[in-house]
Design a protein around this motif. Sequence first.
Motif, PDB file in Angstrom:
ATOM      1  N   LEU A 145      -1.011 -34.275  64.539  1.00  0.00           N
ATOM      2  CA  LEU A 145      -0.684 -33.217  65.491  1.00  0.00           C
ATOM      3  C   LEU A 145       0.764 -32.799  65.277  1.00  0.00           C
ATOM      4  CD1 LEU A 145      -2.234 -34.579  68.835  1.00  0.00           C
ATOM      5  CD2 LEU A 145      -3.267 -32.988  67.200  1.00  0.00           C
ATOM      6  N   GLN A 146       0.945 -31.597  64.775  1.00  0.00           N
ATOM      7  CA  GLN A 146       2.282 -31.047  64.579  1.00  0.00           C
ATOM      8  C   GLN A 146       2.432 -29.796  65.424  1.00  0.00           C
ATOM      9  OE1 GLN A 146       4.563 -33.558  62.174  1.00  0.00           O
ATOM     10  NE2 GLN A 146       5.195 -31.582  63.014  1.00  0.00           N
ATOM     11  N   GLY A 147       3.659 -29.510  65.810  1.00  0.00           N
ATOM     12  CA  GLY A 147       3.922 -28.313  66.594  1.00  0.00           C
ATOM     13  C   GLY A 147       5.316 -28.354  67.162  1.00  0.00           C
ATOM     14  N   THR A 148       5.801 -27.212  67.574  1.00  0.00           N
ATOM     15  CA  THR A 148       7.128 -27.140  68.170  1.00  0.00           C
ATOM     16  C   THR A 148       7.137 -27.853  69.522  1.00  0.00           C
ATOM     17  OG1 THR A 148       6.568 -25.043  69.241  1.00  0.00           O
ATOM     18  CG2 THR A 148       7.588 -24.924  67.062  1.00  0.00           C
ATOM     19  N   ASP A 149       8.310 -28.022  70.097  1.00  0.00           N
ATOM     20  CA  ASP A 149       8.430 -28.589  71.442  1.00  0.00           C
ATOM     21  C   ASP A 149       7.552 -27.790  72.406  1.00  0.00           C
ATOM     22  OD1 ASP A 149      10.268 -30.445  70.572  1.00  0.00           O
ATOM     23  OD2 ASP A 149      11.999 -29.211  71.096  1.00  0.00           O
ATOM     24  N   THR A 150       6.844 -28.489  73.270  1.00  0.00           N
ATOM     25  CA  THR A 150       5.954 -27.956  74.318  1.00  0.00           C
ATOM     26  C   THR A 150       4.656 -27.375  73.760  1.00  0.00           C
ATOM     27  OG1 THR A 150       6.718 -25.642  74.502  1.00  0.00           O
ATOM     28  CG2 THR A 150       8.006 -27.301  75.688  1.00  0.00           C
ATOM     29  N   SER A 151       4.351 -27.584  72.485  1.00  0.00           N
ATOM     30  CA  SER A 151       3.125 -26.995  71.932  1.00  0.00           C
ATOM     31  C   SER A 151       1.865 -27.693  72.418  1.00  0.00           C
ATOM     32  CB  SER A 151       3.167 -27.007  70.401  1.00  0.00           C
ATOM     33  OG  SER A 151       3.300 -28.322  69.895  1.00  0.00           O
TER      34      SER A 151
ATOM     35  N   ARG B 144       3.523 -35.829  66.059  1.00  0.00           N
ATOM     36  CA  ARG B 144       4.456 -35.569  64.975  1.00  0.00           C
ATOM     37  C   ARG B 144       4.073 -36.519  63.836  1.00  0.00           C
ATOM     38  NH1 ARG B 144       8.365 -32.035  66.830  1.00  0.00           N
ATOM     39  NH2 ARG B 144       8.835 -32.134  69.067  1.00  0.00           N
ATOM     40  N   SER B 145       4.743 -36.385  62.692  1.00  0.00           N
ATOM     41  CA  SER B 145       4.232 -37.125  61.536  1.00  0.00           C
ATOM     42  C   SER B 145       5.231 -37.092  60.388  1.00  0.00           C
ATOM     43  CB  SER B 145       2.920 -36.491  61.067  1.00  0.00           C
ATOM     44  OG  SER B 145       3.176 -35.196  60.515  1.00  0.00           O
ATOM     45  N   HIS B 146       4.744 -37.433  59.201  1.00  0.00           N
ATOM     46  CA  HIS B 146       5.559 -37.374  57.986  1.00  0.00           C
ATOM     47  C   HIS B 146       6.014 -35.949  57.677  1.00  0.00           C
ATOM     48  CE1 HIS B 146       1.236 -37.399  57.305  1.00  0.00           C
ATOM     49  NE2 HIS B 146       1.361 -36.816  56.129  1.00  0.00           N
ATOM     50  N   TYR B 147       5.405 -34.959  58.328  1.00  0.00           N
ATOM     51  CA  TYR B 147       5.822 -33.577  58.089  1.00  0.00           C
ATOM     52  C   TYR B 147       7.174 -33.252  58.703  1.00  0.00           C
ATOM     53  CZ  TYR B 147       1.529 -32.702  55.719  1.00  0.00           C
ATOM     54  OH  TYR B 147       0.520 -32.765  54.791  1.00  0.00           O
ATOM     55  N   GLU B 148       7.633 -34.094  59.623  1.00  0.00           N
ATOM     56  CA  GLU B 148       8.986 -33.893  60.150  1.00  0.00           C
ATOM     57  C   GLU B 148      10.027 -33.943  59.030  1.00  0.00           C
ATOM     58  OE1 GLU B 148       9.924 -33.390  63.683  1.00  0.00           O
ATOM     59  OE2 GLU B 148       7.848 -32.741  63.365  1.00  0.00           O
ATOM     60  N   ASP B 149       9.726 -34.699  57.965  1.00  0.00           N
ATOM     61  CA  ASP B 149      10.674 -34.863  56.866  1.00  0.00           C
ATOM     62  C   ASP B 149      10.709 -33.678  55.909  1.00  0.00           C
ATOM     63  OD1 ASP B 149      11.809 -37.475  57.464  1.00  0.00           O
ATOM     64  OD2 ASP B 149       9.822 -38.278  57.049  1.00  0.00           O
TER      65      ASP B 149
ATOM     66  N   THR C 288     -10.143 -42.755  54.106  1.00  0.00           N
ATOM     67  CA  THR C 288      -9.549 -42.139  55.291  1.00  0.00           C
ATOM     68  C   THR C 288      -9.801 -40.634  55.285  1.00  0.00           C
ATOM     69  OG1 THR C 288      -7.791 -43.802  55.403  1.00  0.00           O
ATOM     70  CG2 THR C 288      -7.390 -41.722  56.551  1.00  0.00           C
ATOM     71  N   VAL C 289     -10.294 -40.127  56.393  1.00  0.00           N
ATOM     72  CA  VAL C 289     -10.448 -38.683  56.582  1.00  0.00           C
ATOM     73  C   VAL C 289      -9.216 -38.193  57.340  1.00  0.00           C
ATOM     74  CG1 VAL C 289     -11.854 -36.840  57.581  1.00  0.00           C
ATOM     75  CG2 VAL C 289     -12.957 -38.888  56.659  1.00  0.00           C
ATOM     76  N   ILE C 290      -8.539 -37.212  56.770  1.00  0.00           N
ATOM     77  CA  ILE C 290      -7.304 -36.690  57.369  1.00  0.00           C
ATOM     78  C   ILE C 290      -7.581 -35.331  57.988  1.00  0.00           C
ATOM     79  CG2 ILE C 290      -4.908 -36.021  56.964  1.00  0.00           C
ATOM     80  CD1 ILE C 290      -4.859 -37.927  54.598  1.00  0.00           C
ATOM     81  N   VAL C 291      -7.234 -35.189  59.257  1.00  0.00           N
ATOM     82  CA  VAL C 291      -7.458 -33.956  60.010  1.00  0.00           C
ATOM     83  C   VAL C 291      -6.105 -33.494  60.528  1.00  0.00           C
ATOM     84  CG1 VAL C 291      -8.890 -32.862  61.770  1.00  0.00           C
ATOM     85  CG2 VAL C 291      -9.638 -35.009  60.748  1.00  0.00           C
ATOM     86  N   LYS C 292      -5.605 -32.371  60.007  1.00  0.00           N
ATOM     87  CA  LYS C 292      -4.242 -31.925  60.328  1.00  0.00           C
ATOM     88  C   LYS C 292      -4.288 -30.653  61.167  1.00  0.00           C
ATOM     89  CE  LYS C 292      -2.839 -31.648  56.012  1.00  0.00           C
ATOM     90  NZ  LYS C 292      -2.114 -31.721  54.723  1.00  0.00           N
ATOM     91  N   PHE C 293      -3.687 -30.727  62.362  1.00  0.00           N
ATOM     92  CA  PHE C 293      -3.630 -29.591  63.275  1.00  0.00           C
ATOM     93  C   PHE C 293      -2.180 -29.173  63.490  1.00  0.00           C
ATOM     94  CE2 PHE C 293      -7.507 -31.820  64.894  1.00  0.00           C
ATOM     95  CZ  PHE C 293      -8.433 -30.832  64.583  1.00  0.00           C
ATOM     96  N   MET C 294      -1.907 -27.870  63.325  1.00  0.00           N
ATOM     97  CA  MET C 294      -0.616 -27.310  63.716  1.00  0.00           C
ATOM     98  C   MET C 294      -0.848 -26.518  64.998  1.00  0.00           C
ATOM     99  SD  MET C 294       1.463 -24.415  63.831  1.00  0.00           S
ATOM    100  CE  MET C 294       3.225 -24.236  64.075  1.00  0.00           C
TER     101      MET C 294
ATOM    102  N   GLN D 172       9.246 -20.470  59.706  1.00  0.00           N
ATOM    103  CA  GLN D 172       9.216 -20.355  58.250  1.00  0.00           C
ATOM    104  C   GLN D 172       8.977 -21.712  57.600  1.00  0.00           C
ATOM    105  OE1 GLN D 172      12.777 -18.380  56.891  1.00  0.00           O
ATOM    106  NE2 GLN D 172      12.493 -16.621  58.256  1.00  0.00           N
ATOM    107  N   ALA D 173       9.586 -22.755  58.143  1.00  0.00           N
ATOM    108  CA  ALA D 173       9.413 -24.091  57.577  1.00  0.00           C
ATOM    109  C   ALA D 173       7.972 -24.565  57.730  1.00  0.00           C
ATOM    110  CB  ALA D 173      10.374 -25.074  58.253  1.00  0.00           C
ATOM    111  N   TYR D 174       7.364 -24.272  58.890  1.00  0.00           N
ATOM    112  CA  TYR D 174       5.957 -24.630  59.085  1.00  0.00           C
ATOM    113  C   TYR D 174       5.066 -23.874  58.112  1.00  0.00           C
ATOM    114  CZ  TYR D 174       5.949 -27.705  63.158  1.00  0.00           C
ATOM    115  OH  TYR D 174       6.093 -28.788  63.988  1.00  0.00           O
ATOM    116  N   ALA D 175       5.321 -22.583  57.942  1.00  0.00           N
ATOM    117  CA  ALA D 175       4.511 -21.788  57.025  1.00  0.00           C
ATOM    118  C   ALA D 175       4.607 -22.337  55.602  1.00  0.00           C
ATOM    119  CB  ALA D 175       4.945 -20.326  57.070  1.00  0.00           C
TER     120      ALA D 175
END
Length: 281
Positions: free
Chosen positions: A77-83, A137-142, A176-182, A223-226
Amino acid sequence: MHMAAYDADDTTPLLSGLRHAAAGTPFDLSAVDPAATPFGSGDKQRDKAAVEALALELDELQNRLFADRRYAILVVLQGTDTSGKDGTLRSVFGRMSPLGVRTVGWRAPSEEERAHDVLWRIHAQAPRRGEIVVFNRSHYEDVLVPLVNGHLTEQTLARRYAHINDFERMLCESGTVIVKFMLHISREEQRKRLQERVDNPDKRWKFQPEDLHVRNQWGAYQQAYARAIGATGTDWAPWTVVPADSKTHRNLMIARLLRQVLQGLDLRYPDDPALAGLKVQ
């Protein structure tokens, strides 16, 4: 051979423009309307009831996953604050048995973690077979925070994207099945939710002055998320962008897609023929 991450069903038309599985190709996040409700019925109460029913279905499917022990599920689960990452955890995963579900909330790395590669701490929290692990949040923060703050060169960024893709492929090839939500909200919706935290004494503890600094970097984070979605949405671990201005729609969409994933695994309870007819005295 890569394990299929999703079993396509009637949700496919609803995901047009929301799923990315072609790493190395651009993804236009600005083209996604955060207020869209493609999975909604148009009736908020009906959709809320559907989320509750889906949560019960997911509980049963999680029981099968735990008993089956062939697969592990990693939900990002990734997203900006309050997402709505915390709200998703409560509404979608709250009915599942704590024995088979674990949540990891990621923060800035510690001194020990910084002394290793950026995926070292992530791998240690990957799910075991039979378990669902949700990364809040996740490894995508890096590849988000240091990029926005100007701490990554293009060379280092490209290397991190490649390492993430290889890491996720390795997990998938190991069961492992990976399910990624933005979780995608609008800047105005974020403003409302931050203001609600400030105005409500019971929620004020969630508000940090740093939130306003990050909010001022809104465009850079979009832009970074995109870029991250475009670089790391793969066949084995695609990204799904969830229009999340509506909390109900966010929960409904994620619950439906997670049910689809679990149903596609043909989970079954193991059976021991030797126990047939056994009488317990």
